[in-house]
Design an enzyme around this catalytic site. Sequence first.
Site, PDB file in Angstrom:
ATOM      1  N   LYS A   1     -10.983  -4.744  -4.657  1.00 34.10           N
ATOM      2  CA  LYS A   1     -11.752  -3.565  -5.093  1.00 34.10           C
ATOM      3  C   LYS A   1     -10.842  -2.515  -5.702  1.00 34.10           C
ATOM      4  CE  LYS A   1     -11.581  -1.355  -0.608  1.00 34.10           C
ATOM      5  NZ  LYS A   1     -11.702  -2.207   0.533  1.00 34.10           N
TER       6      LYS A   1
ATOM      7  N   LYS B   1       0.825  -1.224   0.000  1.00 37.87           N
ATOM      8  CA  LYS B   1       0.000   0.000   0.000  1.00 37.87           C
ATOM      9  C   LYS B   1       0.847   1.257   0.000  1.00 37.87           C
ATOM     10  CE  LYS B   1      -4.548  -1.123   1.737  1.00 37.87           C
ATOM     11  NZ  LYS B   1      -5.572  -0.705   2.709  1.00 37.87           N
TER      12      LYS B   1
ATOM     13  N   LYS C   1      -4.899 -11.295  -6.510  1.00 36.81           N
ATOM     14  CA  LYS C   1      -6.069 -11.347  -5.626  1.00 36.81           C
ATOM     15  C   LYS C   1      -7.227 -10.524  -6.204  1.00 36.81           C
ATOM     16  CE  LYS C   1      -6.338  -8.875  -1.810  1.00 36.81           C
ATOM     17  NZ  LYS C   1      -6.188  -8.288  -0.469  1.00 36.81           N
TER      18      LYS C   1
HETATM   19  P1  TYM Z   1     -10.427  -6.099   4.364  1.00 38.16           P
HETATM   20  O1  TYM Z   1     -11.437  -5.043   4.671  1.00 38.16           O
HETATM   21  O2  TYM Z   1      -9.416  -5.854   3.305  1.00 38.16           O
HETATM   22  O3  TYM Z   1     -11.166  -7.433   3.985  1.00 38.16           O
HETATM   23  C1  TYM Z   1     -12.181  -7.984   4.816  1.00 38.16           C
HETATM   24  C2  TYM Z   1     -12.113  -9.500   4.803  1.00 38.16           C
HETATM   25  O4  TYM Z   1     -12.274 -10.007   3.477  1.00 38.16           O
HETATM   26  C3  TYM Z   1     -11.215 -10.909   3.181  1.00 38.16           C
HETATM   27  N1  TYM Z   1     -10.872 -10.824   1.744  1.00 38.16           N
HETATM   28  C4  TYM Z   1     -10.721 -11.882   0.936  1.00 38.16           C
HETATM   29  N2  TYM Z   1     -10.835 -13.204   1.184  1.00 38.16           N
HETATM   30  C5  TYM Z   1     -10.615 -14.033   0.141  1.00 38.16           C
HETATM   31  N3  TYM Z   1     -10.293 -13.598  -1.114  1.00 38.16           N
HETATM   32  C6  TYM Z   1     -10.174 -12.287  -1.403  1.00 38.16           C
HETATM   33  N4  TYM Z   1      -9.885 -11.885  -2.631  1.00 38.16           N
HETATM   34  C7  TYM Z   1     -10.382 -11.353  -0.334  1.00 38.16           C
HETATM   35  N5  TYM Z   1     -10.357  -9.997  -0.250  1.00 38.16           N
HETATM   36  C8  TYM Z   1     -10.660  -9.689   1.024  1.00 38.16           C
HETATM   37  C9  TYM Z   1     -10.051 -10.441   4.052  1.00 38.16           C
HETATM   38  O5  TYM Z   1      -9.118 -11.474   4.269  1.00 38.16           O
HETATM   39  C10 TYM Z   1     -10.768 -10.040   5.321  1.00 38.16           C
HETATM   40  O6  TYM Z   1     -11.016 -11.165   6.160  1.00 38.16           O
HETATM   41  N6  TYM Z   1      -7.219  -5.625   8.152  1.00 38.16           N
HETATM   42  C11 TYM Z   1      -8.511  -6.168   7.770  1.00 38.16           C
HETATM   43  C12 TYM Z   1      -9.664  -5.631   8.590  1.00 38.16           C
HETATM   44  C13 TYM Z   1      -9.509  -5.784  10.066  1.00 38.16           C
HETATM   45  C14 TYM Z   1      -9.631  -6.990  10.814  1.00 38.16           C
HETATM   46  C15 TYM Z   1      -9.434  -6.597  12.183  1.00 38.16           C
HETATM   47  C16 TYM Z   1      -9.863  -8.315  10.475  1.00 38.16           C
HETATM   48  C17 TYM Z   1      -9.246  -4.774  10.942  1.00 38.16           C
HETATM   49  N7  TYM Z   1      -9.219  -5.277  12.220  1.00 38.16           N
HETATM   50  C18 TYM Z   1      -9.479  -7.543  13.211  1.00 38.16           C
HETATM   51  C19 TYM Z   1      -9.909  -9.261  11.520  1.00 38.16           C
HETATM   52  C20 TYM Z   1      -9.714  -8.870  12.863  1.00 38.16           C
HETATM   53  C21 TYM Z   1      -8.768  -5.791   6.320  1.00 38.16           C
HETATM   54  O7  TYM Z   1      -8.255  -4.834   5.801  1.00 38.16           O
HETATM   55  O8  TYM Z   1      -9.697  -6.560   5.712  1.00 38.16           O
END
Ligand code: TYM
Length: 338
Positions: A204, A118, A201
């Site tokens: 968005k 990022k 991957k």
């Molecule tokens: P974020 O918002 O990017 O994504 C949310 C969840 O979706 C999953 N995900 C995917 N799984 C499979 N294939 C994909 N292409 C894909 N894209 C997204 C992510 O693995 C995630 O589970 N840092 C985290 C948010 C967060 C969080 C937390 C998660 C903040 N605090 C505490 C767990 C516990 C994030 O940016 O996810």
Amino acid sequence: MAPTFTPRVFSGIQPSGGLTLGNYLGAIKRFVAMQDEGGAETLYCMVDLHAITVWQDPATLRRNTRELAAFYIAAGIDPERSILFNQSRVPEHAQLAWIFNCVARMGWMGRMTQWKDKAGKNSENASLGLFAYPALMAADILVYHATHVPVGEDQKQHLELTRDIAIKFNNDFGVEFFPVTEPVIGGPAMRVMSLRDGTKKMSKSDPSDQSRINLSDDADTIAKKIRKAKTDPEPLPESPEGLKDRPEARNLVEIYAGLADTDVASVIAEHGGRNFGEFKPKLADLAVEKLAPMSAKMRELIADPDEIDRILGRGAERAREIATPILEQTYDIVGMIR
Ligand code: TYM
């Protein structure tokens, strides 16, 4: 003797707009399953404080947060059985994150692949929040003494860091206060890939809208994107091993398995030998059957934003009942006078 922690599930999603099929299969669908299994308290969060580590227009952030809440509910999260809330409304997350900023090391943060991706070459210009992002994530989880965290594959490294922070805090202060959390990464579609490139991957932030299925796409768009998805010229293999080195084929089979609630072997047993001309329409029908009712329900819910705000307010109150005493004990351990 090591303390035992009550089983508790926590996970979060950034309300930065544009939910994809990856978010659904890798996260939300499994959040619903863990809620429905029972046996553990479940907390699900819209991590708005994480979202602002990169610029968010304020009005859009508010809209995206409500939309994500509506999607959680449309997908099956019951705000009575689960605790559903937005992160900023529970200030204990940010308070514990500060303590963790002082426990975690710069080197740990600098090694995070998400930071490197990022911030890119322009890291001098990235926000300090983006660098400290994983300490806030650790606080999200540990402020509830959560024991299990369902996430997609891309969050694995952050969860390892959460474990490192818990271990270092416990060692530094000679306590066994924070649990060493288990990531829950299992099932077929833990890494949903781009429809245009099976080695990337689904995200968005990909410039091509054809690369992803958005959870807001209508039935026609979903069907068209799947029809046009990149594949190789071979038919589907007769056994799962035949998917090796065929990332696009593997991705479509995994998506099918995720949507149908089955595994790759069963999909291959049923569809092995078929060419994509036959398989893709079946996948498109399945995707529309599963996703269309959810997006319709989401649109219905979003029409009443006051009700969503009420649900999130109630969720935040319930979350604080758990978080407040844990933060107070943390302050005591660290030596703060309260
Ligand atoms: P974020 O918002 O990017 O994504 C949310 C969840 O979706 C999953 N995900 C995917 N799984 C499979 N294939 C994909 N292409 C894909 N894209 C997204 C992510 O693995 C995630 O589970 N840092 C985290 C948010 C967060 C969080 C937390 C998660 C903040 N605090 C505490 C767990 C516990 C994030 O940016 O996810």
